[in-house]
Each structure stands twice: as structure tokens, then as C-alpha cells.
Scaffold this motif. Structure first.
Motif, mmCIF file in Angstrom:
data_model
loop_
_atom_site.group_PDB
_atom_site.id
_atom_site.type_symbol
_atom_site.label_atom_id
_atom_site.label_comp_id
_atom_site.label_asym_id
_atom_site.label_seq_id
_atom_site.Cartn_x
_atom_site.Cartn_y
_atom_site.Cartn_z
ATOM 1 N N TYR A 1 35.672 44.371 46.845
ATOM 2 C CA TYR A 1 35.541 45.529 47.712
ATOM 3 C C TYR A 1 34.926 45.077 49.034
ATOM 4 O O TYR A 1 34.212 44.082 49.088
ATOM 5 N N ALA B 1 29.250 38.046 39.936
ATOM 6 C CA ALA B 1 29.608 38.681 41.204
ATOM 7 C C ALA B 1 29.450 37.709 42.364
ATOM 8 O O ALA B 1 28.651 36.758 42.307
ATOM 9 N N ILE C 1 39.470 39.299 39.704
ATOM 10 C CA ILE C 1 38.310 39.641 40.529
ATOM 11 C C ILE C 1 38.620 40.910 41.322
ATOM 12 O O ILE C 1 39.552 40.938 42.121
ATOM 13 N N GLU C 2 37.832 41.951 41.085
ATOM 14 C CA GLU C 2 37.971 43.185 41.864
ATOM 15 C C GLU C 2 37.018 43.081 43.063
ATOM 16 O O GLU C 2 35.798 43.090 42.891
ATOM 17 N N ARG D 1 33.815 38.220 38.374
ATOM 18 C CA ARG D 1 34.709 39.335 38.083
ATOM 19 C C ARG D 1 34.692 40.419 39.159
ATOM 20 O O ARG D 1 35.527 41.316 39.158
ATOM 21 N N ARG D 2 33.740 40.380 40.051
ATOM 22 C CA ARG D 2 33.698 41.363 41.138
ATOM 23 C C ARG D 2 33.105 40.700 42.381
ATOM 24 O O ARG D 2 32.400 39.693 42.294
ATOM 25 N N ALA E 1 30.508 48.560 44.435
ATOM 26 C CA ALA E 1 31.414 47.447 44.133
ATOM 27 C C ALA E 1 31.283 46.968 42.696
ATOM 28 O O ALA E 1 31.957 46.005 42.310
ATOM 29 N N GLY E 2 30.401 47.610 41.919
ATOM 30 C CA GLY E 2 30.274 47.266 40.511
ATOM 31 C C GLY E 2 29.121 46.360 40.152
ATOM 32 O O GLY E 2 28.984 45.935 39.003
ATOM 33 N N SER F 1 42.656 40.168 42.773
ATOM 34 C CA SER F 1 42.807 41.003 41.583
ATOM 35 C C SER F 1 43.642 40.302 40.517
ATOM 36 O O SER F 1 43.347 40.390 39.318
#
Length: 410
Positions: A224, A173, A221-222, A199-200, A117-118, A217
Motif C-alpha cells: 500500500y 512487513a 506481498i500486499e 507479506r505486506r 496497510a496491515g 501481489s
């Protein structure tokens, strides 16, 4: 920035399969030190369980059984050889089900999913899963810290205080349910608070529709999703490819026909069954009651492990008909007694004020004699009469439903 957590994620599938099943006999021997597993595995050549075919012959342990088994033999129901004091943390989740956490780093195998998820070393992570009695908070916390992240143990709720923490520590995160992330974002927008550092996100524990993914998004914010349970930790996780969920390393995941331990063919919806290779707390063919289907091939992100479509409903479809429970196991038994039948679906409806059962069965050889024989078997197993109808092979819906309750009480 590396795309993969380690080389295990990109190895040839046959290499992974061989490695998992080479380890399995030792795990089974370790499991057999616990009283209940010793009984369940009695008479089985554990050294010979080195393939999926051999594993499929072992008995299934259903999650629904755990509360009763644990109540009869507190706290772990005879499935764990170690005493409570030999573990690092001790939890409970609804059921109640009692769960121990081992003292190993990343005991819930969550670091790999967070990495996908980064999440990276040096990130500050806002963890809003609960730390109170249940393992949810610690599942994410331990994985994030194994990656080298700093964790804010926020838990759910207290949005005003969370705004203060976010503005002070600037987490990159988020971990938690997608619902609570939306609450935070909407609340911050209304109150003029700054959550722009996030941001994630890794979300779990609730539905995550595409519309919500796109909303996050659009706000930078990406997010998962992961499929995890309080018993097993991370089972599968989403990657940047966003094509299904990649099954975690160090577990063996099967998909079986609900009510049985029989594996289904690739692409067919069935119940998730997991075997873990943790010698301190192994689970052998643990049926979770959740439905999914396997996807063909490896992920475009380069990970080569099995992929699943994610959560597709519940396998526990027991329903009450005329005051008596009918269960998927009973429908499966009908199939075993009549091998000329394929997929089965028991539909329950209402006619007037009466419950009606109809067993829809796939078969290439329909006949009145077969319908009569299957109807007799249905009555003998369920103690209820029902109609039998036939359809051609492959025509019933591939949705994992063995019992469909279509009654309406309008």
C-alpha cells in the motif's frame, strides 16, 4: 483483526470537522508565539477561525519559501517558538530545509497509515528508508514502534546484508520505496535468497504504478502507498479499499488553485495545503507544491475522512519566457482582476525561434473588448505580451495546470 486503528476513522464527517475546527484557534494562538507567524497572523481574530471559510482567509506559507526564510533566521526561519534543544531529533532535507521532531510518541502520525496497510503489534518490520540526516527512516520507525512492531533499521542499499537480516529476523512487513523492494525481490530471486516472510508493505517516495503493485501481489506481498513529506509526516494513506488515499486524522487538508490560497471545488485538481494541529510544531496553511483532487464520499473500507486521488503533479509551474519568469501567482492575479473569467491556462509555445504566450480563459461572456482588456492585464502583470483566447466554462482540462510549457526544441 480490527479493520480500523480507532473510532476516529469512522466518525461522522461533520463530527470530525467540528472537532478539528474547535481545536484550531488554540493551535493558531500557539503558532503566533513564533515571530513569523505572529507577523503573518497579526490583526486576525484567531478565536474566530473555526471554519474552512475562515481558514481560507489566512495567508499561505509555500514550501518553496522555507529554505530562504530559514537561511535568514537559522534554523527554523522564525516559524517555531521552541529552541532546537527542546525537540527530540533534528533533521535536514534537500533545500536545505531544517526539520525538528517532537518527543511525542508517533510524532509524524504514521502509525495510522501503517495499520491500514496491515502492520500489527508483534510484526517485525524491515525499514529501508534512510536514517541519515533526513527524517524518512524515523517517520516509519516511530509509527511502527507505536504499533508495537519491532523495527530493523536497515536503510537503503547493502542488499547482501539485507538478505542476511531478512533470513535471520523473518520480517513480515517492509517500509521503503517501491523501487527498492523490487530490487530486493529481483536480487533475492537471482541469488536464491529467501524473502518469503515479507507479506505486506508500506511504500512511499516514488511512483507506484498498478503494474508494480500487481507484481508484488503475485509474489504474495500486499503493498500500500502513503503520501508523506519530511516536514509533515503522514498526510494520507491507502487502505484495503484501494480507492484513493484517506487523509490522516489531526490535520486539515485543503486543495487550492495553484498560485493562490483559494479552495477549489470538489473534484477539481489543485495544490495541497495542510494545517497541522500539533501545538509543539504547527504548520498553518502549508502549501506543498503537489497537485491532487478530492474524491466524493467516504471510503468503502469504512473510513470517513476526506479522500484524495494521490500525487497528480507539481503546482510550481513557473517557466521562463523570453528570459523572464512567469508564475502561477501572476495568472491567478489576472483571474482576480477579471472575475468574469473562470479557469485559466497560460500556454507557452515556440514559433520559429520566438517564445509565444497564449492565455486560454473560460468565460460565458466572450467579447473582443474583454480579450483586449485581459491582454492588457496579462502584459501589465507578466511584462510580456500574449494572445487571449476564450473557451466555454468547464472546457479546459482539469489537471491543475495553470501554465503549460509546450515548447519543443527538436
Amino acid at each position: 483483526m480490527a479493520d480500523h486503528y480507532d473510532d476516529l476513522e469512522t466518525r461522522d464527517p461533520s463530527e470530525r470537522e467540528a472537532a478539528l475546527f474547535a481545536r484550531l484557534p488554540d493551535i493558531l494562538r500557539q503558532a503566533a508565539k513564533a515571530p513569523v507567524y505572529a507577523e503573518r497572523l497579526m490583526g486576525i481574530d484567531l478565536a474566530g477561525v473555526t471554519s474552512r471559510e475562515a481558514l481560507a482567509k489566512l495567508p499561505v506559507l509555500r514550501k518553496a519559501e522555507l529554505p530562504g526564510l530559514q537561511k535568514a533566521a537559522l534554523p527554523f526561519g522564525g516559524f517555531v517558538s521552541g529552541a532546537p534543544g527542546s525537540f527530540g531529533r533534528l533533521f535536514t532535507s534537500p533545500g536545505p530545509i531544517f526539520e525538528p521532531e517532537t518527543s511525542l510518541p508517533d510524532p509524524w502520525r504514521s502509525a495510522r497509515g501503517l495499520y491500514a496497510a496491515g502492520f500489527r503489534k508483534g510484526d517485525v518490520v524491515l525499514n529501508t528508508f534512510s536514517y541519515h540526516l533526513t527524517p524518512g527512516g524515523f517517520i516509519m520507525d516511530s509509527g511502527a514502534r507505536a504499533l508495537g512492531c519491532a523495527v530493523i533499521p536497515a536503510g537503503p542499499g547493502n542488499t547482501e546484508q539485507q538478505f542476511e537480516l531478512i533470513e535471520a529476523y523473518r520480517p513480515a512487513a517492509y517500509c521503503g520505496t517501491p523501487d527498492f523492494l523490487k530490487i530486493l525481490l529481483d536480487g533475492a530471486a537471482a541469488a536464491g535468497r529467501d524473502l518469503s516472510s515479507i507479506r505486506r508493505a508500506l511504500v512511499s517516495g516514488a511512483a507506484f504504478p498498478k503494474s508494480l503493485q500487481e507484481e508484488f501481489s503475485a509474489k504474495g506481498i500486499e503493498a500500500y502507498q502513503a503520501y508523506a513529506t519530511a516536514d509533515l509526516g503522514f498526510i494520507a494513506y491507502e487502505s484495503a479499499a484501494r480507492e484513493g488515499l484517506v487523509v490522516n486524522e489531526d490535520i486539515i487538508l485543503e486543495i487550492v488553485r495553484p498560485g493562490t490560497g483559494d479552495p477549489v471545488s470538489e473534484g477539481e485538481v489543485g495544490e495541497i495545503v495542510v494545517t497541522t494541529l500539533d501545538p509543539h510544531h504547527p504548520f498553518i496553511r502549508f502549501a506543498l507544491g503537489d497537485l491532487t483532487a478530492a474524491m466524493a464520499g467516504g471510503s468503502p473500507c469504512g473510513r470517513t475522512n476526506m479522500r484524495i486521488k494521490g500525487w497528480m503533479g507539481r503546482a510550481d509551474q513557473a517557466t521562463k519566457v523570453k528570459g523572464m519568469f512567469v508564475r502561477p501567482e501572476q495568472v491567478a492575479e489576472i483571474g482576480r482582476r477579471h472575475p468574469e473569467l473562470g479557469r485559466l491556462r497560460l500556454v507557452v509555445t515556440r514559433e520559429g525561434e520566438t517564445d509565444v504566450m497564449t492565455l486560454n480563459a473560460e468565460t460565458a461572456v466572450p467579447s473582443e473588448a474583454l480579450a483586449s482588456a485581459v491582454g492588457t492585464t496579462l502584459h501589465g502583470i507578466a511584462k510580456l505580451k500574449g494572445e487571449v483566447t476564450f473557451s466555454s466554462p468547464g472546457s479546459l482540462p482539469n489537471d491543475g495546470k495553470v501554465i503549460a510549457d509546450e515548447r519543443r526544441y527538436d
